[in-house]
Design a protein around this motif. Sequence first.
Motif, PDB file in Angstrom:
ATOM      1  N   VAL A   1      -6.783 -46.291  20.481  1.00 25.90           N
ATOM      2  CA  VAL A   1      -5.833 -45.585  19.608  1.00 25.90           C
ATOM      3  C   VAL A   1      -5.784 -44.109  20.007  1.00 25.90           C
ATOM      4  O   VAL A   1      -4.700 -43.519  20.141  1.00 25.90           O
ATOM      5  CB  VAL A   1      -6.242 -45.734  18.124  1.00 25.90           C
TER       6      VAL A   1
ATOM      7  N   ILE B   1      -2.479 -48.904  18.813  1.00 25.73           N
ATOM      8  CA  ILE B   1      -1.834 -48.080  17.775  1.00 25.73           C
ATOM      9  C   ILE B   1      -1.096 -48.959  16.777  1.00 25.73           C
ATOM     10  O   ILE B   1      -1.184 -48.748  15.556  1.00 25.73           O
ATOM     11  CB  ILE B   1      -0.878 -47.061  18.422  1.00 25.73           C
ATOM     12  N   ARG B   2      -0.375 -49.953  17.251  1.00 22.94           N
ATOM     13  CA  ARG B   2       0.360 -50.850  16.349  1.00 22.94           C
ATOM     14  C   ARG B   2      -0.600 -51.628  15.452  1.00 22.94           C
ATOM     15  O   ARG B   2      -0.363 -51.779  14.246  1.00 22.94           O
ATOM     16  CB  ARG B   2       1.219 -51.820  17.162  1.00 22.94           C
ATOM     17  N   CYS B   3      -1.680 -52.114  16.046  1.00 31.19           N
ATOM     18  CA  CYS B   3      -2.672 -52.866  15.271  1.00 31.19           C
ATOM     19  C   CYS B   3      -3.321 -51.986  14.212  1.00 31.19           C
ATOM     20  O   CYS B   3      -3.447 -52.380  13.052  1.00 31.19           O
ATOM     21  CB  CYS B   3      -3.733 -53.441  16.214  1.00 31.19           C
TER      22      CYS B   3
ATOM     23  N   TYR C   1      -6.542 -57.893  16.197  1.00 31.26           N
ATOM     24  CA  TYR C   1      -6.293 -57.323  17.522  1.00 31.26           C
ATOM     25  C   TYR C   1      -6.249 -58.432  18.575  1.00 31.26           C
ATOM     26  O   TYR C   1      -5.409 -58.417  19.479  1.00 31.26           O
ATOM     27  CB  TYR C   1      -7.395 -56.316  17.844  1.00 31.26           C
TER      28      TYR C   1
ATOM     29  N   ASN D   1      -3.784 -43.356  22.986  1.00 25.16           N
ATOM     30  CA  ASN D   1      -2.358 -43.670  22.859  1.00 25.16           C
ATOM     31  C   ASN D   1      -1.965 -45.027  23.441  1.00 25.16           C
ATOM     32  O   ASN D   1      -0.845 -45.208  23.936  1.00 25.16           O
ATOM     33  CB  ASN D   1      -1.491 -42.564  23.484  1.00 25.16           C
ATOM     34  N   ASP D   2      -2.885 -45.995  23.348  1.00 24.82           N
ATOM     35  CA  ASP D   2      -2.560 -47.359  23.768  1.00 24.82           C
ATOM     36  C   ASP D   2      -1.614 -47.993  22.743  1.00 24.82           C
ATOM     37  O   ASP D   2      -1.914 -48.014  21.541  1.00 24.82           O
ATOM     38  CB  ASP D   2      -3.840 -48.188  23.885  1.00 24.82           C
ATOM     39  N   THR D   3      -0.496 -48.523  23.190  1.00 23.51           N
ATOM     40  CA  THR D   3       0.562 -49.001  22.286  1.00 23.51           C
ATOM     41  C   THR D   3       0.086 -50.138  21.385  1.00 23.51           C
ATOM     42  O   THR D   3       0.298 -50.110  20.161  1.00 23.51           O
ATOM     43  CB  THR D   3       1.786 -49.468  23.097  1.00 23.51           C
ATOM     44  N   ALA D   4      -0.556 -51.148  21.957  1.00 20.86           N
ATOM     45  CA  ALA D   4      -0.996 -52.296  21.164  1.00 20.86           C
ATOM     46  C   ALA D   4      -2.044 -51.883  20.139  1.00 20.86           C
ATOM     47  O   ALA D   4      -1.987 -52.306  18.974  1.00 20.86           O
ATOM     48  CB  ALA D   4      -1.548 -53.397  22.071  1.00 20.86           C
TER      49      ALA D   4
ATOM     50  N   TYR E   1      -2.328 -59.529  19.222  1.00 22.20           N
ATOM     51  CA  TYR E   1      -1.972 -58.741  20.403  1.00 22.20           C
ATOM     52  C   TYR E   1      -2.616 -59.285  21.680  1.00 22.20           C
ATOM     53  O   TYR E   1      -2.491 -58.667  22.738  1.00 22.20           O
ATOM     54  CB  TYR E   1      -2.374 -57.276  20.191  1.00 22.20           C
TER      55      TYR E   1
ATOM     56  N   ASP F   1      -2.156 -49.155  12.910  1.00 24.62           N
ATOM     57  CA  ASP F   1      -1.177 -48.737  11.915  1.00 24.62           C
ATOM     58  C   ASP F   1      -0.981 -49.820  10.858  1.00 24.62           C
ATOM     59  O   ASP F   1      -0.907 -49.521   9.663  1.00 24.62           O
ATOM     60  CB  ASP F   1       0.160 -48.420  12.597  1.00 24.62           C
TER      61      ASP F   1
END
Length: 325
Positions: A216, A224-226, A199, A219-222, A203, A228
């Motif tokens: 997460v 969520i990507r981390c 993270y 709904n924080d984009t970074a 990011y 996932d």
Amino acid sequence: MKTTNRLGLDIGGTKVEAVLFDEQGTIIWRQRYATCKSSYPAFLQSIRTIIQEAASHAPGPVSIGIGLPGTPDPQTNLIKNSNIQVINQQPFAADIAELLGKFVAVANDANCFALSEAIDGNGAGHHVVFGVILGTGCGGGVVVGQHLLTGPNACCGEWGHNPLPHYNPQKDGIISPCYCGQHNCLETFISGSGLERQYHQNYSKQGKVPDIISLVRANDTAAIRCWDNYLDQVARALAGVVNLLDPDIIVIGGGVSNIAELYPSLQQRMAEYIFGKRCCTPLIAAKYGDSSGVRGAAWLGQRQMAQSFQRNKEDANEHHSTSGH
């Protein structure tokens, strides 16, 4: 020989948990202590004192089992691979048994966790159980027919020090060196500290695991990507276990196991990396959570003490038989 009281110690880098169980598995006594790491003699004496205090609360004979980070080397009986540096290359199992004047079972903490869950936890009733710890580090243990597997190198289940499968620098980011001296170890990716590292490095964000999961859920984009990609890394790691061992069940412990978002898609994600593209392996959180390690240590102590008594009895009978001719 049967003891009705089982004492388990779970030794960690910061604390020691000692729990005394009766024959039914009910807790008679429980206490936590700070781990003494100033020197090996001080560590040894502290464990002796803890055991003596615990045994004083038992209404009868006590079996003793200890789980710790690291493991006794089967070739030398010296502790290896422990993050408690003062016990590495020390004959801890022999020394503590000599100090106490009785048998003490010593094993890796992840192995104790797996044994606990296989005997009377969420792995009970399954023949082959793979126990996983996803916490500060990443550990594992294999139990077959309720018997713990260790191996000639005492490495059975140490999947955390295999490389991350299908590593992709664009997807997985920076390879971080592991404390074991290798690079690309699973532990540096799928442990809780591995998630935090990624993270930060991938990011440019700071946060502990609970912070990341809160983001997460927001709904924080970074985040969520981390998360996932972390799930995909865990799936890749566990798919390797299934391809090699194909356990009847995988039981997960450690701090990450308490995150509900870990489970819903994990089996489906694993199927992408399993031979045949299908996964029917159950994945479930540990029944006893953080207490599984100390429970497994207590089970180990009782079982190994009984086995040791039986071997000594057989040796004595053989000696008597031989000397009688």
